[in-house]
Design a protein around this motif. Structure first.
Motif, PDB file in Angstrom:
ATOM      1  N   ARG A  60       0.813  -1.213   0.000  1.00  0.00           N
ATOM      2  CA  ARG A  60       0.000   0.000   0.000  1.00  0.00           C
ATOM      3  C   ARG A  60       0.847   1.263   0.000  1.00  0.00           C
ATOM      4  O   ARG A  60       0.655   2.147  -0.845  1.00  0.00           O
ATOM      5  CB  ARG A  60      -0.943  -0.014   1.215  1.00  0.00           C
ATOM      6  N   GLU A  61       1.792   1.371   0.922  1.00  0.00           N
ATOM      7  CA  GLU A  61       2.611   2.585   0.990  1.00  0.00           C
ATOM      8  C   GLU A  61       3.491   2.727  -0.244  1.00  0.00           C
ATOM      9  O   GLU A  61       3.739   3.836  -0.724  1.00  0.00           O
ATOM     10  CB  GLU A  61       3.463   2.564   2.267  1.00  0.00           C
ATOM     11  N   TRP A  62       3.973   1.592  -0.757  1.00  0.00           N
ATOM     12  CA  TRP A  62       4.819   1.633  -1.957  1.00  0.00           C
ATOM     13  C   TRP A  62       4.020   2.181  -3.151  1.00  0.00           C
ATOM     14  O   TRP A  62       4.512   2.989  -3.930  1.00  0.00           O
ATOM     15  CB  TRP A  62       5.333   0.222  -2.259  1.00  0.00           C
ATOM     16  N   LEU A  63       2.760   1.770  -3.282  1.00  0.00           N
ATOM     17  CA  LEU A  63       1.919   2.250  -4.373  1.00  0.00           C
ATOM     18  C   LEU A  63       1.572   3.730  -4.199  1.00  0.00           C
ATOM     19  O   LEU A  63       1.560   4.496  -5.180  1.00  0.00           O
ATOM     20  CB  LEU A  63       0.631   1.427  -4.443  1.00  0.00           C
ATOM     21  N   LYS A  64       1.323   4.145  -2.980  1.00  0.00           N
ATOM     22  CA  LYS A  64       1.020   5.555  -2.749  1.00  0.00           C
ATOM     23  C   LYS A  64       2.225   6.434  -3.059  1.00  0.00           C
ATOM     24  O   LYS A  64       2.085   7.561  -3.535  1.00  0.00           O
ATOM     25  CB  LYS A  64       0.562   5.769  -1.305  1.00  0.00           C
ATOM     26  N   ALA A  65       3.424   5.905  -2.824  1.00  0.00           N
ATOM     27  CA  ALA A  65       4.632   6.658  -3.140  1.00  0.00           C
ATOM     28  C   ALA A  65       4.798   6.848  -4.643  1.00  0.00           C
ATOM     29  O   ALA A  65       5.488   7.778  -5.083  1.00  0.00           O
ATOM     30  CB  ALA A  65       5.855   5.948  -2.570  1.00  0.00           C
ATOM     31  N   ARG A  66       4.202   5.965  -5.465  1.00  0.00           N
ATOM     32  CA  ARG A  66       4.289   6.083  -6.929  1.00  0.00           C
ATOM     33  C   ARG A  66       3.149   6.907  -7.522  1.00  0.00           C
ATOM     34  O   ARG A  66       3.071   7.081  -8.735  1.00  0.00           O
ATOM     35  CB  ARG A  66       4.286   4.702  -7.592  1.00  0.00           C
ATOM     36  N   GLY A  67       2.223   7.417  -6.678  1.00  0.00           N
ATOM     37  CA  GLY A  67       1.177   8.300  -7.184  1.00  0.00           C
ATOM     38  C   GLY A  67      -0.229   7.858  -6.889  1.00  0.00           C
ATOM     39  O   GLY A  67      -1.189   8.600  -7.163  1.00  0.00           O
ATOM     40  N   ALA A  68      -0.431   6.646  -6.368  1.00  0.00           N
ATOM     41  CA  ALA A  68      -1.778   6.212  -6.022  1.00  0.00           C
ATOM     42  C   ALA A  68      -2.260   6.960  -4.785  1.00  0.00           C
ATOM     43  O   ALA A  68      -1.451   7.459  -3.992  1.00  0.00           O
ATOM     44  CB  ALA A  68      -1.799   4.706  -5.775  1.00  0.00           C
ATOM     45  N   PHE A  69      -3.573   7.062  -4.619  1.00  0.00           N
ATOM     46  CA  PHE A  69      -4.106   7.693  -3.415  1.00  0.00           C
ATOM     47  C   PHE A  69      -5.164   6.761  -2.826  1.00  0.00           C
ATOM     48  O   PHE A  69      -5.753   5.929  -3.517  1.00  0.00           O
ATOM     49  CB  PHE A  69      -4.694   9.073  -3.713  1.00  0.00           C
ATOM     50  N   SER A  70      -5.401   6.886  -1.552  1.00  0.00           N
ATOM     51  CA  SER A  70      -6.291   5.962  -0.843  1.00  0.00           C
ATOM     52  C   SER A  70      -7.489   6.694  -0.269  1.00  0.00           C
ATOM     53  O   SER A  70      -7.433   7.905   0.000  1.00  0.00           O
ATOM     54  CB  SER A  70      -5.530   5.255   0.284  1.00  0.00           C
ATOM     55  N   GLU A  71      -8.563   5.938  -0.117  1.00  0.00           N
ATOM     56  CA  GLU A  71      -9.760   6.429   0.570  1.00  0.00           C
ATOM     57  C   GLU A  71     -10.332   5.273   1.382  1.00  0.00           C
ATOM     58  O   GLU A  71     -10.289   4.121   0.938  1.00  0.00           O
ATOM     59  CB  GLU A  71     -10.821   6.929  -0.424  1.00  0.00           C
ATOM     60  N   VAL A  72     -10.877   5.597   2.551  1.00  0.00           N
ATOM     61  CA  VAL A  72     -11.551   4.591   3.362  1.00  0.00           C
ATOM     62  C   VAL A  72     -13.041   4.691   3.067  1.00  0.00           C
ATOM     63  O   VAL A  72     -13.678   5.703   3.368  1.00  0.00           O
ATOM     64  CB  VAL A  72     -11.278   4.794   4.864  1.00  0.00           C
ATOM     65  N   ILE A  73     -13.570   3.651   2.457  1.00  0.00           N
ATOM     66  CA  ILE A  73     -14.978   3.634   2.058  1.00  0.00           C
ATOM     67  C   ILE A  73     -15.618   2.392   2.674  1.00  0.00           C
ATOM     68  O   ILE A  73     -15.193   1.263   2.398  1.00  0.00           O
ATOM     69  CB  ILE A  73     -15.125   3.609   0.521  1.00  0.00           C
TER      70      ILE A  73
END
Length: 675
Positions: free
Chosen positions: A636-649
């Motif tokens: 998760r953190e690795w993907l966010k570092a490449r530009g992905a963003f997260s949301e809690v739904i």
């Protein structure tokens, strides 16, 4: 009461009616055809007219009825009316019938006989028949197509290559005479046309095989283009195609121009439909390529015996029963066509009249009624054809892609036949494509004389498009939906009129439009598009059920170097399933653009190197997003570092890629896979 006799009489009537209206429609075309031929001759071309009917049988019957005095002073008009009059004389029901009760208690009927055993005629029916014949014989004759051409241009300009053995010609004093034609007449007439002594050639089925009328490099008229008028294709697709091939052969100086001739009477689609269907069937037998059959002369919507047409007719019946059609009411249609559509309770029948019977009955209606009915019906068909074409499920046989260059990337054997050794292969190809460009001169030649066009420019993209009228479709409620076509330098698309007002397209003046169009054409001519595709090729039929069913088209892909590949294009979203279906592990590495395209499919696609994570297109808060599903928590953190963003739904952490940067982020993920 005698169903068999009634069916036999109705069959003869429908057959005669169909032949009559077919010939009348052909005769209606003749003034326009004559003007078109005159225009082509004036420009230095020569004309070839293809037909099937010569009216020799009618002429033979007319001559047989003449007395010696009448033969000496001929005055014969061979007309399609003769077909109808002959039917009335020989098949019009005039026998008086007697009703009786059969042994099973049902009422039956049989011809009535007098005391001497002779048939009894119904005087009322005889009078009605004779009065109708008198009325028809008082109508000015409608000349047959072949005789019309000979009468207008004269036998010194028209070469006739047909199977008839005699014909009526007019001598210098304006008198009719019978001219005999021998087996050598066609040879002489062909030579007259090819040598240039006669600029017009008319041929029938007898002249459609074994002869050549093309611009042969060895003949004196090699410099004259053949304008091939397809006046009457007939009922046999193979004969029609043979006829088209008479003017388009090898060793020619220039190809012909084919001009199919139709009227604006929508009932003519009855005849177009049959030849279109049979051309489709013929194309399925000729090297698997539909273009070989139809020569692209007909649209899929012309085939009124296809599955789309049958489904549309069923819907048309239901809309008619619901009173939602403007062309005709249910009660009126049953009266004027004789079709039975409802039972005694007014409920629509489970078994409704098939398409062929419906077409035959519509053919006899007034032209305005025909056109109104077909306008609604064709809208239903076109809506289905458009949807199938957009979905990629429209079966057009083999379609062609012409590339400047084909670069093989990879090849994998999916299956090998244990007996023949033939292989089913999956190819990965890079296609270098030049766009098909429409220049201003051609655009203006096609649409310049049309008044209801709009010159549009998109305020956001700066691109231009010519907005032209297009055929309407009919929605599920029977309402007509007006459509427009946007013609662009490199293609076209159809949109609904209502959608135009919600776009950024604005009208501009013609001169400004031309300047913008020329700029786009110049840019397109310099551009080479590179596309990467996957193609299943080789032995396909035995594994057809394992191939993706979302796009059933077969493509022929070739290039200038002579490379030619025949197969099914496999969409990126289907590659993983295809290899799995053959028991193989996924081997093809998709590009970021292909991953995004595959994500738009139903189940999305695997993201390379992410331990089973998938890229899926999904709707969140009324907006379209690309979501990374089934990712490992440690990624998760690795993907966010490449530009992905997260949301809690709904108590779940979900990862998304920004749509505008999705390709860049995917490229980074593929290049820097987590270990």
């Amino acid at each position: 009461m005698n169903a068999q006799a009634k069916g036999s009489a109705l069959s003869r009537f429908e057959s005669a009616k169909q032949r009559f209206f077919s010939q009348v429609l052909i005769s209606m075309k003749m003034p326009t055809v004559v003007r078109a031929i005159e225009d082509e001759l004036a420009t230095g071309h020569v004309a070839v007219v293809q037909l099937t009917s010569t009216a020799e049988a009618i002429l033979g019957r007319r001559l047989a009825d003449l007395s010696p005095e009448e033969r000496a002073n001929l005055s014969i008009d061979v007309s399609p009316l003769d077909t109808l009059i002959d039917y009335l004389r020989t098949a019009f029901p005039t026998r008086q019938m007697r009703a009786f009760r059969a042994t099973d208690g049902s009422m039956r009927s049989e011809p009535m006989l007098d005391d001497e055993g002779n048939g009894v005629l119904c005087q009322e029916a005889v009078d009605a028949r004779d009065e109708l014949i008198e009325r028809l014989c008082s109508i000015p004759p409608v000349p047959a197509a072949l005789d019309f051409l000979l009468a207008h241009f004269g036998t010194d300009m028209v070469a006739e290559v047909t199977g008839r053995t005699r014909r009526i010609v007019v001598d210098g004093q304006g008198r009719q005479k019978v001219e005999r034609r021998t087996s050598s007449s066609n040879i002489a007439e062909t030579d007259n046309f090819m040598s240039g002594r006669k600029p017009i050639l008319v041929f029938s089925e007898a002249g459609g095989t074994g002869r050549s009328y093309h611009a042969d490099l060895g003949c004196p008229t090699a410099h004259k283009r053949r304008i091939h008028f397809l006046l009457e294709p007939g009922w046999r697709a193979d004969i029609a195609i043979q006829g088209l091939g008479r003017t388009h052969r090898t060793y020619q100086s220039m190809p012909p121009v084919f001009r199919p001739v139709t009227t604006n009477c929508k009932g003519e689609r009855r005849f177009i439909s049959t030849i279109a269907r049979r051309l489709d069937m013929l194309g399925a037998l000729t090297r698997g390529q539909r273009q070989t059959g139809g020569q692209n002369l007909f649209d899929p919507a012309d085939n009124l015996e296809s599955c789309y047409a049958r489904e549309a007719l069923t819907q048309w019946y239901h809309l008619l029963h619901a009173g939602k059609l403007a062309s005709v009411s249910l009660e009126k249609l049953q009266i004027i066509t004789g079709l039975k559509l409802v039972d005694e309770h007014g409920t629509l029948l489970d078994k409704l009249p098939p398409i062929q019977r419906w077409l035959n009955r519509i053919l006899a209606l007034r032209i305005a009624t025909q056109n109104a009915i077909f306008e609604e019906y064709m809208g239903l068909i076109q809506a289905r054809v458009d949807a199938a074409r957009e979905a990629g499920t429209l079966d057009l046989g083999v379609e062609a892609i012409r590339a400047e260059h084909i670069v093989p990337i990879s090849e994998r054997v999916l299956k090998k036949d244990p007996v023949s050794g033939a292989e089913t292969r999956l190819l990965r190809l890079e296609l270098h494509l030049k766009p098909h460009v429409t220049g201003w001169a051609r655009l203006d030649r096609i649409w310049g004389g049309t008044t209801d066009v709009q010159y549009l420019r998109n305020n956001r993209s700066g691109r231009v498009a010519l907005c032209v009228p297009s055929w309407s479709i009919t929605d599920d409620e029977g309402r007509p939906v007006k459509m427009l076509e946007f013609v662009r330098p490199t293609g076209s698309k159809r949109i609904q009129l209502a959608e135009l007002w919600q776009t950024f397209w604005k009208e501009i003046d013609r001169d400004s439009f031309k300047a913008f169009w020329d700029v786009e054409v110049s840019e397109a001519l310099e551009k080479v598009d590179i596309h990467t595709i996957s193609v299943a090729t080789g032995l396909l039929l035995p594994v057809w059920n394992k191939l993706p069913q979302d796009d059933v088209r077969v493509w022929r892909i070739d290039d200038a170097a002579g490379t030619s590949i025949l197969g099914r294009i496999v969409m990126p979203a289907a590659l993983e399933k295809l290899e799995t279906a053959f028991g193989l592990e996924s081997s093809i590495k998709l590009t970021p653009a292909e991953l995004i395209e595959a994500a738009r499919g139903g189940d999305g696609t695997l993201i390379p190197g992410l331990h089973g994570a998938r890229l899926v297109s999904t709707m969140v808060n009324s907006s379209r997003r690309f979501e990374v599903r089934d990712f490992q928590p440690q990624d998760r953190e690795w993907l966010k570092a490449r530009g992905a963003f997260s949301e809690v739904i709904q108590y779940k952490t979900r990862l998304f890629l920004p749509a505008e940067k999705a390709d860049e982020i995917l490229a980074a993920i593929i290049d820097q896979r987590p270990q």
